[in-house]
Motif scaffolding. Structure first.
Motif, PDB file in Angstrom:
ATOM      1  N   THR A 188      13.181 -74.457  57.583  1.00 21.02           N
ATOM      2  CA  THR A 188      12.770 -75.779  57.143  1.00 21.02           C
ATOM      3  C   THR A 188      13.830 -76.766  57.580  1.00 21.02           C
ATOM      4  OG1 THR A 188      12.072 -77.101  55.238  1.00 21.02           O
ATOM      5  CG2 THR A 188      13.892 -75.573  54.887  1.00 21.02           C
ATOM      6  N   ALA A 189      13.531 -78.037  57.488  1.00 15.56           N
ATOM      7  CA  ALA A 189      14.496 -79.063  57.843  1.00 15.56           C
ATOM      8  C   ALA A 189      14.303 -80.261  56.934  1.00 15.56           C
ATOM      9  CB  ALA A 189      14.329 -79.486  59.301  1.00 15.56           C
ATOM     10  N   LYS A 190      15.373 -80.975  56.690  1.00 17.64           N
ATOM     11  CA  LYS A 190      15.259 -82.202  55.912  1.00 17.64           C
ATOM     12  C   LYS A 190      14.457 -83.231  56.701  1.00 17.64           C
ATOM     13  CE  LYS A 190      19.559 -82.045  53.245  1.00 17.64           C
ATOM     14  NZ  LYS A 190      20.873 -82.677  53.046  1.00 17.64           N
ATOM     15  N   PRO A 191      13.720 -84.098  56.015  1.00 17.68           N
ATOM     16  CA  PRO A 191      13.057 -85.188  56.728  1.00 17.68           C
ATOM     17  C   PRO A 191      14.086 -86.006  57.488  1.00 17.68           C
ATOM     18  CG  PRO A 191      12.316 -85.072  54.452  1.00 17.68           C
ATOM     19  CD  PRO A 191      13.478 -84.139  54.573  1.00 17.68           C
ATOM     20  N   GLY A 192      13.723 -86.417  58.706  1.00 18.60           N
ATOM     21  CA  GLY A 192      14.650 -87.190  59.521  1.00 18.60           C
ATOM     22  C   GLY A 192      14.883 -88.576  58.952  1.00 18.60           C
ATOM     23  N   LYS A 193      15.935 -89.214  59.425  1.00 21.49           N
ATOM     24  CA  LYS A 193      16.199 -90.587  59.040  1.00 21.49           C
ATOM     25  C   LYS A 193      15.097 -91.486  59.585  1.00 21.49           C
ATOM     26  CE  LYS A 193      21.209 -89.901  59.011  1.00 21.49           C
ATOM     27  NZ  LYS A 193      22.498 -90.315  59.606  1.00 21.49           N
ATOM     28  N   SER A 194      14.979 -92.658  59.028  1.00 22.00           N
ATOM     29  CA  SER A 194      13.909 -93.566  59.438  1.00 22.00           C
ATOM     30  C   SER A 194      14.013 -93.970  60.897  1.00 22.00           C
ATOM     31  CB  SER A 194      13.927 -94.817  58.552  1.00 22.00           C
ATOM     32  OG  SER A 194      15.180 -95.474  58.653  1.00 22.00           O
ATOM     33  N   SER A 195      15.218 -93.805  61.507  1.00 24.71           N
ATOM     34  CA  SER A 195      15.388 -94.164  62.910  1.00 24.71           C
ATOM     35  C   SER A 195      14.817 -93.106  63.852  1.00 24.71           C
ATOM     36  CB  SER A 195      16.870 -94.382  63.224  1.00 24.71           C
ATOM     37  OG  SER A 195      17.608 -93.199  62.983  1.00 24.71           O
ATOM     38  N   CYS A 196      14.554 -91.883  63.330  1.00 29.26           N
ATOM     39  CA  CYS A 196      14.051 -90.785  64.165  1.00 29.26           C
ATOM     40  C   CYS A 196      12.528 -90.860  64.282  1.00 29.26           C
ATOM     41  CB  CYS A 196      14.452 -89.441  63.579  1.00 29.26           C
ATOM     42  SG  CYS A 196      16.237 -89.252  63.414  1.00 29.26           S
ATOM     43  N   TYR A 197      12.012 -90.405  65.415  1.00 29.42           N
ATOM     44  CA  TYR A 197      10.570 -90.413  65.620  1.00 29.42           C
ATOM     45  C   TYR A 197       9.854 -89.566  64.575  1.00 29.42           C
ATOM     46  CZ  TYR A 197      10.983 -92.487  70.309  1.00 29.42           C
ATOM     47  OH  TYR A 197      11.218 -93.317  71.354  1.00 29.42           O
ATOM     48  N   TRP A 198       8.755 -90.079  64.083  1.00 29.93           N
ATOM     49  CA  TRP A 198       7.831 -89.337  63.225  1.00 29.93           C
ATOM     50  C   TRP A 198       6.461 -89.436  63.871  1.00 29.93           C
ATOM     51  CZ3 TRP A 198       8.466 -86.306  58.925  1.00 29.93           C
ATOM     52  CH2 TRP A 198       7.301 -85.904  58.262  1.00 29.93           C
ATOM     53  N   LEU A 199       5.818 -88.294  64.110  1.00 34.24           N
ATOM     54  CA  LEU A 199       4.590 -88.263  64.896  1.00 34.24           C
ATOM     55  C   LEU A 199       3.349 -88.060  64.043  1.00 34.24           C
ATOM     56  CD1 LEU A 199       5.792 -85.917  67.793  1.00 34.24           C
ATOM     57  CD2 LEU A 199       5.968 -88.403  67.657  1.00 34.24           C
ATOM     58  N   GLN A 200       2.221 -88.512  64.571  1.00 35.82           N
ATOM     59  CA  GLN A 200       0.898 -88.239  64.016  1.00 35.82           C
ATOM     60  C   GLN A 200      -0.023 -87.888  65.180  1.00 35.82           C
ATOM     61  OE1 GLN A 200      -0.255 -87.839  61.100  1.00 35.82           O
ATOM     62  NE2 GLN A 200       1.156 -88.820  59.684  1.00 35.82           N
ATOM     63  N   PRO A 201      -1.004 -87.004  64.971  1.00 35.52           N
ATOM     64  CA  PRO A 201      -1.954 -86.700  66.044  1.00 35.52           C
ATOM     65  C   PRO A 201      -2.773 -87.932  66.419  1.00 35.52           C
ATOM     66  CG  PRO A 201      -2.091 -85.086  64.278  1.00 35.52           C
ATOM     67  CD  PRO A 201      -1.261 -86.224  63.767  1.00 35.52           C
ATOM     68  N   SER A 202      -3.137 -88.028  67.680  1.00 40.82           N
ATOM     69  CA  SER A 202      -4.044 -89.091  68.111  1.00 40.82           C
ATOM     70  C   SER A 202      -5.402 -88.876  67.463  1.00 40.82           C
ATOM     71  CB  SER A 202      -4.161 -89.093  69.635  1.00 40.82           C
ATOM     72  OG  SER A 202      -2.908 -89.399  70.214  1.00 40.82           O
ATOM     73  N   GLU A 203      -6.208 -89.938  67.427  1.00 42.73           N
ATOM     74  CA  GLU A 203      -7.455 -89.931  66.657  1.00 42.73           C
ATOM     75  C   GLU A 203      -8.421 -88.812  67.054  1.00 42.73           C
ATOM     76  OE1 GLU A 203      -5.925 -92.535  67.760  1.00 42.73           O
ATOM     77  OE2 GLU A 203      -5.544 -93.737  65.965  1.00 42.73           O
ATOM     78  N   ASN A 204      -8.487 -88.470  68.328  1.00 44.03           N
ATOM     79  CA  ASN A 204      -9.498 -87.515  68.805  1.00 44.03           C
ATOM     80  C   ASN A 204      -8.990 -86.080  68.912  1.00 44.03           C
ATOM     81  OD1 ASN A 204     -11.399 -89.607  69.067  1.00 44.03           O
ATOM     82  ND2 ASN A 204     -10.619 -90.124  71.107  1.00 44.03           N
ATOM     83  N   GLU A 205      -7.807 -85.807  68.400  1.00 43.31           N
ATOM     84  CA  GLU A 205      -7.256 -84.461  68.549  1.00 43.31           C
ATOM     85  C   GLU A 205      -7.829 -83.481  67.517  1.00 43.31           C
ATOM     86  OE1 GLU A 205      -5.964 -82.622  70.475  1.00 43.31           O
ATOM     87  OE2 GLU A 205      -4.927 -83.838  71.966  1.00 43.31           O
ATOM     88  N   ILE A 206      -7.622 -82.181  67.808  1.00 43.96           N
ATOM     89  CA  ILE A 206      -8.051 -81.106  66.909  1.00 43.96           C
ATOM     90  C   ILE A 206      -7.355 -81.274  65.560  1.00 43.96           C
ATOM     91  CG2 ILE A 206      -8.113 -78.599  66.582  1.00 43.96           C
ATOM     92  CD1 ILE A 206      -7.778 -78.336  69.628  1.00 43.96           C
ATOM     93  N   ARG A 207      -8.104 -81.118  64.473  1.00 40.96           N
ATOM     94  CA  ARG A 207      -7.544 -81.311  63.141  1.00 40.96           C
ATOM     95  C   ARG A 207      -7.292 -79.999  62.400  1.00 40.96           C
ATOM     96  NH1 ARG A 207      -5.646 -86.563  62.801  1.00 40.96           N
ATOM     97  NH2 ARG A 207      -6.824 -87.687  64.385  1.00 40.96           N
ATOM     98  N   SER A 208      -7.565 -78.873  63.042  1.00 40.95           N
ATOM     99  CA  SER A 208      -7.365 -77.573  62.385  1.00 40.95           C
ATOM    100  C   SER A 208      -5.894 -77.172  62.499  1.00 40.95           C
ATOM    101  CB  SER A 208      -8.273 -76.520  63.019  1.00 40.95           C
ATOM    102  OG  SER A 208      -9.621 -76.887  62.921  1.00 40.95           O
ATOM    103  N   TYR A 209      -5.037 -77.946  61.837  1.00 37.97           N
ATOM    104  CA  TYR A 209      -3.604 -77.776  62.026  1.00 37.97           C
ATOM    105  C   TYR A 209      -3.109 -76.388  61.633  1.00 37.97           C
ATOM    106  CZ  TYR A 209      -4.163 -82.854  61.891  1.00 37.97           C
ATOM    107  OH  TYR A 209      -4.595 -84.141  62.104  1.00 37.97           O
ATOM    108  N   GLU A 210      -3.609 -75.877  60.511  1.00 38.21           N
ATOM    109  CA  GLU A 210      -3.130 -74.578  60.045  1.00 38.21           C
ATOM    110  C   GLU A 210      -3.495 -73.475  61.029  1.00 38.21           C
ATOM    111  OE1 GLU A 210      -3.193 -71.654  56.121  1.00 38.21           O
ATOM    112  OE2 GLU A 210      -4.275 -73.556  56.079  1.00 38.21           O
ATOM    113  N   LYS A 211      -4.691 -73.547  61.618  1.00 41.97           N
ATOM    114  CA  LYS A 211      -5.101 -72.535  62.596  1.00 41.97           C
ATOM    115  C   LYS A 211      -4.282 -72.629  63.872  1.00 41.97           C
ATOM    116  CE  LYS A 211      -9.791 -71.699  60.947  1.00 41.97           C
ATOM    117  NZ  LYS A 211     -11.227 -71.637  61.300  1.00 41.97           N
ATOM    118  N   ILE A 212      -3.916 -73.854  64.252  1.00 36.36           N
ATOM    119  CA  ILE A 212      -3.037 -74.026  65.416  1.00 36.36           C
ATOM    120  C   ILE A 212      -1.668 -73.439  65.097  1.00 36.36           C
ATOM    121  CG2 ILE A 212      -1.819 -75.704  66.855  1.00 36.36           C
ATOM    122  CD1 ILE A 212      -4.241 -77.551  66.529  1.00 36.36           C
ATOM    123  N   GLU A 213      -1.145 -73.777  63.934  1.00 35.70           N
ATOM    124  CA  GLU A 213       0.176 -73.325  63.515  1.00 35.70           C
ATOM    125  C   GLU A 213       0.255 -71.799  63.476  1.00 35.70           C
ATOM    126  OE1 GLU A 213       3.164 -74.331  59.821  1.00 35.70           O
ATOM    127  OE2 GLU A 213       1.105 -73.757  59.400  1.00 35.70           O
TER     128      GLU A 213
END
Length: 199
Positions: A30-55
């Protein structure tokens, strides 16, 4: 192997000491959440949403997975994101390949600006974890819990995560069959320490 394996929680931002076990040492990655200056990502609107199955490697990602920056101004080796799977730099992937770690598969991530229009010249990968072990042996751990108003029990804290080592497939990266903890061997942790990874 006989007995149960004990995991310890590892915070990549700290220098906590390992817990000795009768078997190999395992770590809850695990890792601590990054500082606010670090990139935080979200999937683009049309991407696969089955995150757990991908993981968990149950869905193969064959094309670059599109993600966009939600906030932040700089990149680290590990990028925070609003999904389950790890997003790591090319440096991390190259080293893990060099070390011949097992139980993981990288897939390419394409990172876009906050508007999702401009692709950034960054090389990152998502990580699917394909290694497995058996179920979490809840009765072996020390629990702090409380009884809710409906009579159900809510576990607030668990000290010690156990599983039957004979159910482990030997992978460096693996999941328990009924839990979502990212579990890795000591070799993986030592590689991260050696690389001085950020994020």
């Amino acid at each position: 192997m006989k007995g149960d394996a004990l995991l310890r929680s590892l915070d990549l931002m700290s220098n906590s000491k390992p817990v000795e076990t009768s078997l190999s040492e395992f770590f809850y990655l695990t890792a601590k959440p990054g500082k606010s200056s670090c990139y935080w990502l979200q999937p683009s609107e049309n991407e696969i949403r089955s995150y757990e199955k991908i993981e968990r490697g149950e869905i193969k990602v064959t094309n670059p997975y599109r993600m966009k920056i939600q906030f932040g101004r700089k990149n680290n080796d590990f990028l925070g994101n609003g999904v389950l799977f790890l997003v790591v730099s090319r440096k991390v992937v190259d080293h893990w390949r060099l070390m011949n770690f097992t139980g993981w598969e990288p897939f390419q991530i394409s990172i876009y600006d906050k508007q999702g229009k401009r692709k950034l010249p960054l090389e990152y990968y998502g990580i699917s974890i394909t290694g497995r072990a058996g179920k979490h042996v809840v009765s072996k751990g020390v629990q702090k819990s409380k009884v809710l108003s409906d009579g159900s029990i809510c576990i607030l804290k668990m000290k010690g995560i156990y599983f039957d080592p004979e159910t482990w497939d030997g992978s460096d990266f693996f999941y328990l069959s009924d839990a979502r903890w990212k579990i890795v061997t000591k070799r993986v942790i030592r590689s991260l320490e050696h690389l001085k990874c950020t994020g």
